[in-house]
Design a protein around this motif. Structure first.
Motif, mmCIF file in Angstrom:
data_model
loop_
_atom_site.group_PDB
_atom_site.id
_atom_site.type_symbol
_atom_site.label_atom_id
_atom_site.label_comp_id
_atom_site.label_asym_id
_atom_site.label_seq_id
_atom_site.Cartn_x
_atom_site.Cartn_y
_atom_site.Cartn_z
ATOM 1 N N GLN A 190 66.329 103.848 -57.703
ATOM 2 C CA GLN A 190 66.509 102.468 -57.244
ATOM 3 C C GLN A 190 67.714 102.355 -56.307
ATOM 4 O O GLN A 190 68.861 102.442 -56.741
ATOM 5 C CB GLN A 190 66.703 101.530 -58.434
ATOM 6 C CG GLN A 190 65.485 101.368 -59.314
ATOM 7 C CD GLN A 190 65.720 100.336 -60.408
ATOM 8 O OE1 GLN A 190 66.683 99.572 -60.363
ATOM 9 N NE2 GLN A 190 64.843 100.307 -61.397
ATOM 10 N N GLU A 191 67.454 102.128 -55.026
ATOM 11 C CA GLU A 191 68.534 101.998 -54.048
ATOM 12 C C GLU A 191 69.364 100.751 -54.300
ATOM 13 O O GLU A 191 70.566 100.719 -54.007
ATOM 14 C CB GLU A 191 67.958 101.982 -52.634
ATOM 15 C CG GLU A 191 67.396 103.331 -52.187
ATOM 16 C CD GLU A 191 68.460 104.431 -52.182
ATOM 17 O OE1 GLU A 191 69.633 104.119 -51.885
ATOM 18 O OE2 GLU A 191 68.122 105.587 -52.490
ATOM 19 N N THR A 192 68.740 99.705 -54.838
ATOM 20 C CA THR A 192 69.488 98.468 -55.109
ATOM 21 C C THR A 192 70.583 98.701 -56.152
ATOM 22 O O THR A 192 71.598 98.015 -56.156
ATOM 23 C CB THR A 192 68.537 97.367 -55.601
ATOM 24 O OG1 THR A 192 67.795 97.857 -56.741
ATOM 25 C CG2 THR A 192 67.557 96.968 -54.509
ATOM 26 N N ALA A 215 73.678 99.752 -54.442
ATOM 27 C CA ALA A 215 74.259 98.701 -53.605
ATOM 28 C C ALA A 215 75.198 97.818 -54.406
ATOM 29 O O ALA A 215 76.105 97.185 -53.843
ATOM 30 C CB ALA A 215 73.151 97.856 -52.975
ATOM 31 N N THR A 216 75.009 97.785 -55.727
ATOM 32 C CA THR A 216 75.816 96.899 -56.568
ATOM 33 C C THR A 216 76.744 97.644 -57.521
ATOM 34 O O THR A 216 77.516 97.017 -58.238
ATOM 35 C CB THR A 216 74.892 95.978 -57.398
ATOM 36 O OG1 THR A 216 73.995 96.783 -58.180
ATOM 37 C CG2 THR A 216 74.090 95.063 -56.480
#
Length: 289
Positions: free
Chosen positions: A175-177, A180-181
């Motif tokens: 999961q790239e998201t 990001a977080t």
């Protein structure tokens, strides 16, 4: 004639001194490592949290284990960001003690956590006479535990009898998201095909041929294609990627298909509790009896 007041005065002086000496003795007893009557006959189980984890990762699980009379939490080991090890508790005579390891830097790399785990294990061996342990790691804690197994040949460490990994992403997180977080050195290692994960696969011949391993995976979307099944963060394939490191004869796996078997929910899942107890201590569920 001797003055009775003199003797009363000496008595009142002696009582505070007695309490001071007693208190000092108790302080030193609680401040120095204490060994069991025979620690060589025990196999403590060491619990290691994952990325951004802490006491909450295993606190309630260990409470449930105690309620089931599977053992007792006897020790908490804090490891500072600089690698200093602080131990609270001891290993009294008990056949199944639990040890909880807490990293101050919960976003550190696999390499750093492995080094800190080596210091923990050295402390258990040298200061407490522990000769063998089981390891239970959630998520990145499972990665650090496995990497310890691949890098424990040099040093005085307890033998690892069994290892349980819970939702550990041995093939990385897709999961790239997520990246990001989330920040920290750990996020570099948790990516697919990272150097840290690739190195573990390449060094699999260093694993002990005697250690037994259980990999646990959760699936919350059973209707999805097998390659897409996940616990909400770690894919089933990644959580079972430990099979590429451990010899088949020593490897077991359990998959739990349930909406509650999320990545952070696995260590709160009753079926996972039972799977761990059965694998580590051969405790059967009431349904199996």
């Amino acid at each position: 004639m001797r003055n009775p007041f003199f003797y009363r005065q000496r008595k009142y002086i002696f009582i505070p001194i007695l309490f001071f000496l007693l208190g000092s003795s108790l302080f030193f007893l609680n401040s120095t490592p204490t060994r069991s009557e025979d620690t060589t006959q025990m196999t403590p189980t060491v619990f290691i949290h994952g990325f951004k984890g802490g006491p909450g990762t295993f606190n309630t699980l260990l409470d449930r284990f105690e309620e089931n009379n599977w053992g007792t939490k006897q020790m908490v080991i804090h490891v500072s960001s600089s690698g200093n090890v602080q131990v609270r508790g001891s290993i009294p005579y008990t056949m199944n003690p639990f040890i909880q390891v807490l990293f101050e830097n919960d976003r550190a790399s696999i390499r750093s956590q492995t080094f800190w785990l080596q210091k923990v294990m050295w402390t258990l061996k040298e200061d407490y006479g522990i000769s063998q342990v089981n390891l239970v790691g959630h998520s990145m804690g499972g990665l650090a535990s496995t990497n310890f197994l691949l890098n424990n040949q040099r040093g005085s460490f307890p033998t690892v009898n069994k290892l349980v990994t819970i939702g550990s992403p041995f093939l990385g997180i897709e999961q790239e998201t997520y990246f990001a977080t989330n920040t920290g050195a750990a996020t570099v290692d948790l990516k697919v095909d990272s150097n840290a994960l690739t190195s573990m696969m390449e060094n699999k011949e260093k694993i002990s041929p005697k250690v037994g391993v259980l990999a646990i995976a959760g699936v919350i979307n059973q209707e999805a294609a097998p390659a897409k099944q996940t616990d909400g963060l770690v894919s089933k394939q990644s959580a079972l990627g430990l099979s590429y490191i451990i010899p088949a004869v020593n490897y077991q796996e359990r998959i739990f298909f349930n909406e509650a078997a999320t990545h952070s929910g696995l260590h709160e899942f009753a079926e996972v509790d039972q799977a761990i107890a059965q694998f580590l201590w051969n405790i059967q569920s009431e349904q199996d009896i």
